[in-house]
Design an enzyme around this catalytic site. Structure first.
Site, PDB file in Angstrom:
ATOM      1  N   ARG A  89      38.638  44.163  50.421  1.00  0.00           N
ATOM      2  CA  ARG A  89      39.239  44.543  49.139  1.00  0.00           C
ATOM      3  C   ARG A  89      40.001  45.855  49.196  1.00  0.00           C
ATOM      4  NH1 ARG A  89      34.566  42.978  44.751  1.00  0.00           N
ATOM      5  NH2 ARG A  89      34.733  40.788  45.246  1.00  0.00           N
ATOM      6  N   LEU A 140      25.529  41.105  41.207  1.00  0.00           N
ATOM      7  CA  LEU A 140      24.641  40.405  40.278  1.00  0.00           C
ATOM      8  C   LEU A 140      23.278  40.195  40.926  1.00  0.00           C
ATOM      9  CD1 LEU A 140      26.907  37.708  38.524  1.00  0.00           C
ATOM     10  CD2 LEU A 140      26.328  40.011  37.766  1.00  0.00           C
ATOM     11  N   GLU A 195      32.780  33.192  49.917  1.00  0.00           N
ATOM     12  CA  GLU A 195      33.684  34.252  49.457  1.00  0.00           C
ATOM     13  C   GLU A 195      34.051  35.132  50.635  1.00  0.00           C
ATOM     14  OE1 GLU A 195      32.025  36.289  46.073  1.00  0.00           O
ATOM     15  OE2 GLU A 195      32.496  34.633  44.735  1.00  0.00           O
ATOM     16  N   GLY A 254      32.687  35.912  40.029  1.00  0.00           N
ATOM     17  CA  GLY A 254      31.940  35.550  41.231  1.00  0.00           C
ATOM     18  C   GLY A 254      30.535  35.147  40.794  1.00  0.00           C
ATOM     19  N   GLY A 255      29.696  34.785  41.719  1.00  0.00           N
ATOM     20  CA  GLY A 255      28.354  34.363  41.342  1.00  0.00           C
ATOM     21  C   GLY A 255      27.316  35.308  41.907  1.00  0.00           C
ATOM     22  N   HIS A 304      36.836  48.165  39.836  1.00  0.00           N
ATOM     23  CA  HIS A 304      36.012  46.989  39.591  1.00  0.00           C
ATOM     24  C   HIS A 304      34.517  47.304  39.661  1.00  0.00           C
ATOM     25  CE1 HIS A 304      35.180  42.751  39.432  1.00  0.00           C
ATOM     26  NE2 HIS A 304      34.641  42.714  40.627  1.00  0.00           N
ATOM     27  N   HIS A 336      39.385  46.331  42.810  1.00  0.00           N
ATOM     28  CA  HIS A 336      39.642  44.916  43.099  1.00  0.00           C
ATOM     29  C   HIS A 336      41.154  44.765  43.243  1.00  0.00           C
ATOM     30  CE1 HIS A 336      39.685  40.578  42.884  1.00  0.00           C
ATOM     31  NE2 HIS A 336      38.369  40.575  42.935  1.00  0.00           N
ATOM     32  N   SER A 389      29.838  44.303  32.156  1.00  0.00           N
ATOM     33  CA  SER A 389      30.569  43.741  33.296  1.00  0.00           C
ATOM     34  C   SER A 389      29.922  42.442  33.749  1.00  0.00           C
ATOM     35  CB  SER A 389      30.586  44.731  34.457  1.00  0.00           C
ATOM     36  OG  SER A 389      31.260  45.895  34.076  1.00  0.00           O
ATOM     37  N   SER A 438      22.488  45.937  27.973  1.00  0.00           N
ATOM     38  CA  SER A 438      22.112  44.522  27.891  1.00  0.00           C
ATOM     39  C   SER A 438      22.969  43.637  28.786  1.00  0.00           C
ATOM     40  CB  SER A 438      22.176  44.039  26.441  1.00  0.00           C
ATOM     41  OG  SER A 438      23.508  44.057  25.973  1.00  0.00           O
ATOM     42  N   GLY A 439      23.342  44.145  29.974  1.00  0.00           N
ATOM     43  CA  GLY A 439      23.909  43.278  30.997  1.00  0.00           C
ATOM     44  C   GLY A 439      22.768  42.591  31.747  1.00  0.00           C
ATOM     45  N   ARG A 467      31.126  47.370  48.521  1.00  0.00           N
ATOM     46  CA  ARG A 467      30.201  46.288  48.173  1.00  0.00           C
ATOM     47  C   ARG A 467      30.735  44.936  48.641  1.00  0.00           C
ATOM     48  NH1 ARG A 467      30.198  42.741  43.848  1.00  0.00           N
ATOM     49  NH2 ARG A 467      32.058  43.818  43.130  1.00  0.00           N
ATOM     50  N   ALA A 480      31.751  38.655  34.892  1.00  0.00           N
ATOM     51  CA  ALA A 480      31.790  38.361  36.337  1.00  0.00           C
ATOM     52  C   ALA A 480      32.244  36.925  36.586  1.00  0.00           C
ATOM     53  CB  ALA A 480      30.416  38.590  36.948  1.00  0.00           C
TER      54      ALA A 480
END
Ligand code: SIN
Length: 517
Positions: free
Chosen positions: A282, A382, A118, A52-53, A341, A233, A46, A17-18, A376, A50
């Site tokens: 990263r 997302l 970002e 970030g967007g 991450h 991360h 996760s 259920s993310g 990534r 989050a």
């Protein structure tokens, strides 16, 4: 007592259920679905953590092609460019879809979406909800929408332990509810089970996430892809009371984007000239920070000059996380360390989320679509979760349940125990690997996979990482080998089934170490 609805033709079952699972369920309405989750709806995901967007090329100076170029650069030569382009092009549609389900993105006074920048994005293209609390706010809105959708039956506190198969045909799910077994008959399943950070001592993921979807799909015969690519991360909050196995809070790279600097215990910036400063990729930063910590020091993210008293207003979620660890980032440097991450690899899917098993779709981090390649790009996860949830739902809507076959009985496997697996994975399959560490991991994990017991399921996922890591004899993206430090001129994605992984592991570990070694 769990009340499992009896849809004689078999409902669509969504596991997790993310963001990806919630979107799939909502997009399938009014078709009946069962949404199964181990914890409460929308928690222990996760997505909900989050900061970030969602990356979306919505700016006047931006385009899906520019977003694709940044994604391919981050992916270090291993993205499937066609898949990536196709997913990124759906970003505007997905933002509109999420708004229809009640997500309220941050907007400027003139009503236009606020677009953030970002690391490694060459345009401002990150949309947020409630600033650095984006994940929680998005999940909250979608959970509300799910609860208001009568076609979605939510089953909480249930863990799926096996996909029930008969001769390659998906027949149902074997689940555990407080160690009691429940069988659910269905020929259509969507796995949205998230990542595998829980296999490592230090992770920003919910600690119980060890790659359940990967384990379920691999056992059922699905192909896995690119399993070796595990993203660390660089800046997780290294609180004084942290112990291995407990998730670490994230300190978003947006803080570095605002000018915060990385320093050692003496307050000295230690990033050498080879690094592009605090906004280097990263993997590069994570390795530099790890080296500093390995040499006996601690590392801090110092936002006192860049943000000072502005910190709490600009980053309310991170400020709260720091304060609950006794740190006021306005006046104190934040202790940080790298932590797992995100997992770029997973269950191989096509662009409708279909795995190689008929009736099994996979969406979100558990899947490997080819978007992320070897590394990534921030805030593409997302986006992918929402796009692929939407696409899988459309694909499923065009299928029928077929005749219901009562699944054959099976014993309930034990609940997973990660305690012996985490140290093996953390020590041997971390930021830096080589043939010695990888083969050590294989020799220790294979007996758990072969002999069964509570370690078996997480060991299987970890073994897949190790075998893929052994076969990639180069350094690329998040996969860094000290014995093969260079990137090969030509590289390709790899897919393997569990049989292939086990064969390879047995060949690589002819002289197994005793478990006590
Ligand atoms: C971050 O905010 O640093 C993480 C964002 C992401 O992982 O996409």
């Amino acid at each position: 007592m769990i009340d499992v609805p009896d849809h004689s033709a078999g409902p669509v079952a969504i596991v997790g259920s993310g963001l990806a699972g919630l979107v799939t369920a909502l997009m399938l309405a009014p078709q009946p679905v069962i949404l199964i989750t181990r914890a409460h709806l929308g928690t222990q995901t996760s997505s909900g953590w989050a900061q970030g967007g969602i990356a979306a090329s919505l700016g006047a100076d931006d385009s899906a092609d520019l977003h694709l170029a940044d994604t391919l650069t981050a992916g270090d030569g291993l993205c499937d460019a066609q898949a990536a382009g196709s997913i990124l092009r759906d970003a505007p549609e997905v933002i509109a879809m999420l708004e229809r389900f009640g997500v309220r993105f941050d907007r400027a006074p003139d009503g236009s979406l606020l677009l953030g920048l970002e690391a490694a994005h060459n345009r401002r293209r990150i949309v947020h909800v409630a600033g650095d609390g984006s994940g929680a706010a998005i999940v909250r809105a979608l959970v509300q929408a799910v609860l208001e959708t009568p076609s979605i039956t939510v089953l909480t506190g249930i863990e799926v332990r096996r996909l029930l198969m008969d001769g390659g045909r998906l027949e149902g799910l074997l689940c555990a509810h407080r160690d009691r077994s429940i069988v659910l008959s269905t020929s259509r399943v969507v796995l949205a089970t998230g990542g595998l950070g829980g296999l490592y001592d230090a992770t920003t993921n919910p600690g119980g996430n060890y790659g359940q979807g990967i384990m379920l799909a691999a056992r059922a015969g699905a192909d896995l892809a690119d399993m070796e690519f595990v993203q660390f991360h660089p800046t997780a909050l290294d609180s004084a009371d942290w112990s291995p196995g407990r998730p670490l809070a994230l300190v978003s790279e947006a803080v570095r984007g605002e000018g915060a600097i990385l320093v050692n215990e003496k307050g000295v910036r230690f990033l050498g000239a080879q690094h592009a400063g605090e906004l280097a990729p990263r993997d590069t930063l994570a390795r530099a920070i790890s080296a500093e910590i390995e040499s006996g020091g601690r590392v801090f993210l110092d936002a006192r000059v860049a943000l000072g008293q502005e910190f709490a207003r600009r980053f309310p979620t991170i400020s709260g996380l720091c304060r609950s660890a006794g740190i006021d980032p306005a006046v104190m440097p934040i202790p940080v360390r790298p932590a797992v991450h995100y997992h770029m690899g997973g269950i191989a899917t096509d662009l409708a989320g279909r795995s190689t098993i008929k009736g099994l779709w996979v969406v979100g981090e558990a899947a490997s679509t080819g978007l992320h390649g070897a590394n990534r790009l921030a805030s593409n996860s997302l986006l992918e979760a929402a796009v692929m949830g939407m696409r899988a739902a459309r694909d499923i809507a065009g299928t029928s349940a077929g005749a219901a076959t009562p699944p054959s009985c099976a014993d309930l496997p034990p609940a997973a125990d990660l305690s012996e697996i985490r140290p093996v994975v953390s020590r041997n399959l971390g930021l830096l690997r080589n043939a010695g560490t990888i083969h050590c991991a294989i020799a220790r994990l294979l007996p758990h996979v072969e002999h069964g017991g509570p370690e078996e399921d997480p060991a299987l996922v970890a073994l897949a990482i190790a075998v893929f890591a052994a076969l990639r004899q180069e350094s690329r993206g998040a996969h860094a080998r000290t014995d093969f430090p260079l990137r090969l001129g030509c590289a390709h994605r790899r897919r393997m089934s569990l049989d292939g992984i086990l064969d390879a592991a047995r060949n690589m570990a002819p002289h197994r170490l005793a478990r006590s070694d």
